[in-house]
Design a protein around this motif. Structure first.
Motif, PDB file in Angstrom:
ATOM      1  N   MET A  91       0.854  -1.195   0.000  1.00 50.46           N
ATOM      2  CA  MET A  91       0.000   0.000   0.000  1.00 50.46           C
ATOM      3  C   MET A  91       0.890   1.246   0.000  1.00 50.46           C
ATOM      4  N   SER A  92       0.814   2.017  -1.045  1.00 48.98           N
ATOM      5  CA  SER A  92       1.770   3.118  -1.196  1.00 48.98           C
ATOM      6  C   SER A  92       1.331   4.419  -0.536  1.00 48.98           C
ATOM      7  N   THR A  93       0.035   4.625  -0.361  1.00 49.70           N
ATOM      8  CA  THR A  93      -0.413   5.887   0.228  1.00 49.70           C
ATOM      9  C   THR A  93      -1.286   5.648   1.451  1.00 49.70           C
ATOM     10  N   LYS A  94      -1.372   6.668   2.291  1.00 47.30           N
ATOM     11  CA  LYS A  94      -2.252   6.582   3.458  1.00 47.30           C
ATOM     12  C   LYS A  94      -3.694   6.338   3.040  1.00 47.30           C
ATOM     13  N   GLN A  95      -4.129   7.034   1.986  1.00 50.09           N
ATOM     14  CA  GLN A  95      -5.525   6.905   1.576  1.00 50.09           C
ATOM     15  C   GLN A  95      -5.840   5.502   1.084  1.00 50.09           C
ATOM     16  N   GLU A  96      -4.910   4.901   0.358  1.00 48.93           N
ATOM     17  CA  GLU A  96      -5.118   3.524  -0.093  1.00 48.93           C
ATOM     18  C   GLU A  96      -5.210   2.573   1.097  1.00 48.93           C
ATOM     19  N   ARG A  97      -4.349   2.789   2.074  1.00 40.28           N
ATOM     20  CA  ARG A  97      -4.412   1.959   3.282  1.00 40.28           C
ATOM     21  C   ARG A  97      -5.735   2.179   4.012  1.00 40.28           C
ATOM     22  N   ALA A  98      -6.135   3.433   4.147  1.00 38.83           N
ATOM     23  CA  ALA A  98      -7.388   3.743   4.853  1.00 38.83           C
ATOM     24  C   ALA A  98      -8.584   3.112   4.149  1.00 38.83           C
ATOM     25  N   ASP A  99      -8.578   3.141   2.810  1.00 39.81           N
ATOM     26  CA  ASP A  99      -9.691   2.557   2.054  1.00 39.81           C
ATOM     27  C   ASP A  99      -9.763   1.043   2.276  1.00 39.81           C
ATOM     28  N   LEU A 100      -8.610   0.380   2.271  1.00 42.22           N
ATOM     29  CA  LEU A 100      -8.596  -1.062   2.502  1.00 42.22           C
ATOM     30  C   LEU A 100      -9.005  -1.382   3.936  1.00 42.22           C
ATOM     31  N   ILE A 101      -8.496  -0.614   4.886  1.00 40.94           N
ATOM     32  CA  ILE A 101      -8.857  -0.811   6.291  1.00 40.94           C
ATOM     33  C   ILE A 101     -10.363  -0.677   6.477  1.00 40.94           C
ATOM     34  N   GLY A 102     -10.946   0.358   5.886  1.00 35.72           N
ATOM     35  CA  GLY A 102     -12.393   0.550   5.983  1.00 35.72           C
ATOM     36  C   GLY A 102     -13.151  -0.632   5.417  1.00 35.72           C
ATOM     37  N   GLN A 103     -12.671  -1.150   4.300  1.00 38.88           N
ATOM     38  CA  GLN A 103     -13.317  -2.304   3.668  1.00 38.88           C
ATOM     39  C   GLN A 103     -13.249  -3.526   4.574  1.00 38.88           C
ATOM     40  N   ARG A 104     -12.070  -3.783   5.120  1.00 38.54           N
ATOM     41  CA  ARG A 104     -11.900  -4.964   5.987  1.00 38.54           C
ATOM     42  C   ARG A 104     -12.707  -4.824   7.285  1.00 38.54           C
TER      43      ARG A 104
END
Length: 217
Positions: free
Chosen positions: A1-14
């Motif tokens: 995960m290269s960006t904070k937003q990408e990580r946040a989006d995946l975290i929200g999904q999980r």
């Protein structure tokens, strides 16, 4: 995960997959009993608070009844929560102020709430988002720890963590996200059970991470 937003989006999904619906774990029936319960929860488990509040609220579930109960009796009823002396004083004095300045009602503004004894920004945020529906993202030790392990914040302080999380998640999600973070932190990414490399979320976000993450208090 290269960006904070990408990580946040995946975290929200999980987190949505794990916990699509979560109720606040503190038993309460209105803004006042929630406010008291959150004050009691400082350095105390929600389970313990929920064991204490039935007897307390049976005697005093309004500011007026709490004041009549008196600080000494409040202290006796909440003794097992820890910090009973300071918490009983805060609850008693807070109740007096609600009667004197707010007509016995819990105010629905951060400014007024944070002026009350025993009520800091996190406590005010819990009441505002869960009782009054005002967007807020209360940050406790679990959220502060996870946000650092998941590289959503630099962990400088809880204020910075709150600001960073608010930028990453839409305001309409804050109420649920805050409860999801806490629940995941208690069940999977605990202070001692995970070091940033053990839990499913940490492993998925950072599969190549080998060194423990040192989190700031």
């Amino acid at each position: 995960m290269s960006t904070k937003q990408e990580r946040a989006d995946l975290i929200g999904q999980r987190l949505d997959e794990l916990y699509p619906h979560i109720d606040i774990p503190l038993d309460h029936k209105d803004a006042y009993t929630l406010l008291v319960a959150v004050i009691l929860s400082a350095q105390c488990t929600d389970k313990r608070v929920n064991e204490v509040t039935p007897a307390l609220f049976a005697d005093a579930d309004t500011p007026e009844k709490m004041v009549r109960l008196g600080q000494l009796r409040i202290k006796e009823l909440i003794a097992t929560c820890g910090l009973a002396n300071s918490k009983s004083k805060s609850i008693y004095e807070m109740s007096k102020i609600l009667i004197a300045k707010h007509g016995g009602e819990v105010p629905d503004s951060f400014q007024d709430l944070e002026k009350l004894p025993g009520v800091g920004h996190k406590t005010a945020s819990v009441v505002m988002v869960h009782q009054f529906g005002v967007p807020a993202f209360p940050v406790d030790t679990h959220i502060h720890r996870l946000a650092q392990r998941w590289k959503l914040t630099n962990g400088k302080n809880v204020e910075q963590t709150e600001a960073d999380l608010k930028k990453l998640f839409p305001s309409k999600e804050w109420e649920l996200r805050h409860l999801q973070f806490i629940t995941y932190g208690r069940q999977h990414c605990t202070a001692r059970g995970c070091d940033g490399t053990q839990c499913p979320m940490c492993r998925e976000l950072f599969p190549n991470r080998t060194k423990p993450v040192i989190t700031k208090k």
